[in-house]
Design a protein around this motif. Structure first.
Motif, PDB file in Angstrom:
ATOM      1  N   ALA A 184      61.353 -44.357-102.103  1.00  0.00           N
ATOM      2  CA  ALA A 184      60.941 -45.554-101.433  1.00  0.00           C
ATOM      3  C   ALA A 184      60.140 -45.085-100.300  1.00  0.00           C
ATOM      4  CB  ALA A 184      62.425 -46.181-100.773  1.00  0.00           C
ATOM      5  N   VAL A 185      59.837 -44.117-100.175  1.00  0.00           N
ATOM      6  CA  VAL A 185      58.555 -43.716 -98.774  1.00  0.00           C
ATOM      7  C   VAL A 185      57.138 -43.732 -99.563  1.00  0.00           C
ATOM      8  CG1 VAL A 185      58.000 -41.884 -97.253  1.00  0.00           C
ATOM      9  CG2 VAL A 185      60.403 -42.295 -97.628  1.00  0.00           C
ATOM     10  N   SER A 186      56.306 -44.287 -98.728  1.00  0.00           N
ATOM     11  CA  SER A 186      55.140 -44.086 -99.291  1.00  0.00           C
ATOM     12  C   SER A 186      54.300 -43.282 -98.116  1.00  0.00           C
ATOM     13  CB  SER A 186      54.485 -45.601 -99.255  1.00  0.00           C
ATOM     14  OG  SER A 186      54.312 -46.182 -98.043  1.00  0.00           O
ATOM     15  N   VAL A 187      53.108 -42.485 -98.659  1.00  0.00           N
ATOM     16  CA  VAL A 187      52.321 -41.669 -97.736  1.00  0.00           C
ATOM     17  C   VAL A 187      51.013 -42.030 -97.840  1.00  0.00           C
ATOM     18  CG1 VAL A 187      51.443 -39.586 -97.031  1.00  0.00           C
ATOM     19  CG2 VAL A 187      53.734 -39.798 -97.835  1.00  0.00           C
ATOM     20  N   THR A 188      50.179 -42.764 -96.825  1.00  0.00           N
ATOM     21  CA  THR A 188      48.843 -43.124 -96.709  1.00  0.00           C
ATOM     22  C   THR A 188      47.961 -42.386 -95.919  1.00  0.00           C
ATOM     23  OG1 THR A 188      49.633 -45.535 -97.135  1.00  0.00           O
ATOM     24  CG2 THR A 188      47.575 -44.957 -96.158  1.00  0.00           C
ATOM     25  N   THR A 189      46.962 -41.611 -96.380  1.00  0.00           N
ATOM     26  CA  THR A 189      46.020 -41.062 -95.766  1.00  0.00           C
ATOM     27  C   THR A 189      44.874 -41.584 -95.654  1.00  0.00           C
ATOM     28  OG1 THR A 189      47.101 -38.874 -96.725  1.00  0.00           O
ATOM     29  CG2 THR A 189      44.896 -38.778 -95.557  1.00  0.00           C
ATOM     30  N   VAL A 190      44.417 -41.829 -94.255  1.00  0.00           N
ATOM     31  CA  VAL A 190      42.984 -42.577 -93.935  1.00  0.00           C
ATOM     32  C   VAL A 190      41.911 -41.673 -93.433  1.00  0.00           C
ATOM     33  CG1 VAL A 190      42.233 -44.629 -92.727  1.00  0.00           C
ATOM     34  CG2 VAL A 190      44.719 -44.653 -93.501  1.00  0.00           C
ATOM     35  N   HIS A 191      40.893 -41.985 -93.924  1.00  0.00           N
ATOM     36  CA  HIS A 191      39.816 -40.868 -93.652  1.00  0.00           C
ATOM     37  C   HIS A 191      38.465 -41.976 -92.985  1.00  0.00           C
ATOM     38  CE1 HIS A 191      41.719 -37.484 -95.592  1.00  0.00           C
ATOM     39  NE2 HIS A 191      41.587 -38.010 -96.711  1.00  0.00           N
ATOM     40  N   PRO A 192      38.708 -42.134 -91.663  1.00  0.00           N
ATOM     41  CA  PRO A 192      37.656 -42.918 -90.913  1.00  0.00           C
ATOM     42  C   PRO A 192      36.402 -42.239 -90.852  1.00  0.00           C
ATOM     43  CG  PRO A 192      39.894 -42.789 -89.722  1.00  0.00           C
ATOM     44  CD  PRO A 192      39.744 -41.612 -90.642  1.00  0.00           C
ATOM     45  N   GLY A 193      35.317 -42.832 -90.762  1.00  0.00           N
ATOM     46  CA  GLY A 193      33.971 -42.308 -90.280  1.00  0.00           C
ATOM     47  C   GLY A 193      33.922 -42.278 -88.896  1.00  0.00           C
ATOM     48  N   LEU A 194      32.593 -42.246 -88.211  1.00  0.00           N
ATOM     49  CA  LEU A 194      32.611 -42.648 -86.899  1.00  0.00           C
ATOM     50  C   LEU A 194      32.785 -43.791 -86.376  1.00  0.00           C
ATOM     51  CD1 LEU A 194      28.698 -40.937 -86.551  1.00  0.00           C
ATOM     52  CD2 LEU A 194      31.241 -40.099 -85.629  1.00  0.00           C
ATOM     53  N   MET A 195      33.599 -43.731 -85.354  1.00  0.00           N
ATOM     54  CA  MET A 195      34.290 -45.156 -84.778  1.00  0.00           C
ATOM     55  C   MET A 195      33.916 -45.344 -83.457  1.00  0.00           C
ATOM     56  SD  MET A 195      37.990 -44.946 -86.454  1.00  0.00           S
ATOM     57  CE  MET A 195      38.350 -43.483 -85.751  1.00  0.00           C
TER      58      MET A 195
END
Length: 336
Positions: A184-195
């Protein structure tokens, strides 16, 4: 100002590391606006106090704060468990804490790599491993979000310690997603550029520090190249909410990631050409080796004029972001 989308069940318990300013602050605010009971972790108590007031002013909601250094595994484990006890469970965790060091790799030396790995990777690891058993017990299905970077997808010159640590976060996120598949667990990896978060004032600069600060602050604040921090925070929360596995933010980051995947050798050569335009490392100085200066102390460039022009041309939006997102005072970097 903030989305009140209630696709999150109301009343979920959420924890955000590096939550006192910048992207972490904005992410915490968006979770609070969605009805989550939010706890912010960061190293600086004064920053956390300001963050609490900031979020309340904009959302009408109160958040809980814990002073915690994510490099300290025992402290992180205690903070995560205490949060779950206070809220009777833990449902959403965003691991965002980090530092930014801008200098040729040889200038920062091994100390810069150790610092980056300790805060960015080990901090994310400590948070993830402490949270996963609690997220597994969430009635809503736990959600774990890891904030990576475009620097995790390809090495960025003069940000090599940062890239190495973020690459480790990418591998951690992908591995944990694989190991929790079917649960039931989800893992999300987010890769932003310059902010445009104002993080240039909290970043550390080495070597020819004034020149490093000039190019970094200008590029990080340039529209089209960099992304509005509030949009980035909203996209991160939505990605975690929708249980996406991987998200890359900004068109430039998408293009760089795609190009590196198709032709990594070519991208490395092009990056090498771009690196030639960056400040060169000064002659070796054992007495000053590894010395880094925080951006707060480099903001008023008095020389030469081209540096002033470069910085002002691109960084005015980022300077305003620093004022808006609690980046305005010196302190130990905890969020990128």
């Amino acid at each position: 100002m903030f989305s009140t989308d209630r696709s999150f069940p109301d009343g979920l318990c959420a924890l955000v590391t590096g939550g006192s300013r910048g992207l972490g602050l904005l992410t915490g605010a968006r979770l609070a606006a969605r009805g989550c009971r939010v706890t912010l972790l960061a190293r600086d108590a004064d920053e956390l106090d300001r963050a609490t007031a900031w979020i309340h002013d904009r959302t009408g909601r109160n958040v809980r704060t814990v002073v915690c250094d994510v490099r300290d595994e025992a402290a992180v484990t205690s903070a995560v468990r205490d949060t779950a006890e206070v809220a009777d469970g833990l449902d959403v965790v965003i691991a965002n804490a980090g530092i930014i060091q801008v200098a040729p790799a040889e200038v920062g030396g091994t100390a810069a790599f150790r610092d980056a790995m300790a805060t960015i990777f080990e901090g994310t690891l400590h948070t993830s491993l402490a949270a996963l058993p609690l997220l597994r017990r969430s009635p809503a299905g736990g959600r774990l979000g890891l904030v990576g970077s475009v620097g995790a997808l390809l090495a960025v010159p003069h940000l090599v310690p940062y890239s190495c640590a973020k690459a480790a976060v990418r591998a951690l996120g992908e591995g944990l997603q694989e190991e929790t598949a079917g649960s039931a667990v989800s893992v999300t990896t987010v890769h932003p550029g310059l902010m445009r978060t104002g993080s240039h004032l909290q970043a550390e600069f080495g070597g020819r520090a004034d020149a490093e600060f000039a190019w970094f602050s200008a590029l990080a604040g340039t529209p089209l190249v960099s992304m509005d921090a509030e949009r980035a925070a909203e996209k991160i929360v939505r990605a975690v909410e929708r249980r996406r596995t991987r998200v890359v933010l900004t068109p430039a980051a998408h293009a760089a990631s795609l190009a590196h995947g198709v032709a990594p050798a070519l991208v490395t050569r092009v990056s090498g050409l771009a690196a030639r335009a960056l400040p060169t490392a000064p002659e070796a100085d054992p007495a000053g080796a590894g010395t880094m200066k925080q951006g707060h102390f480099l903001g008023d460039l008095s020389q030469p004029r081209w540096r002033q022009a470069l910085r002002r041309a691109g960084s005015s939006l980022n300077d305003r972001a620093a004022q808006r997102y609690n980046q305005q005072r010196p302190g130990p970097p905890t969020s990128a």
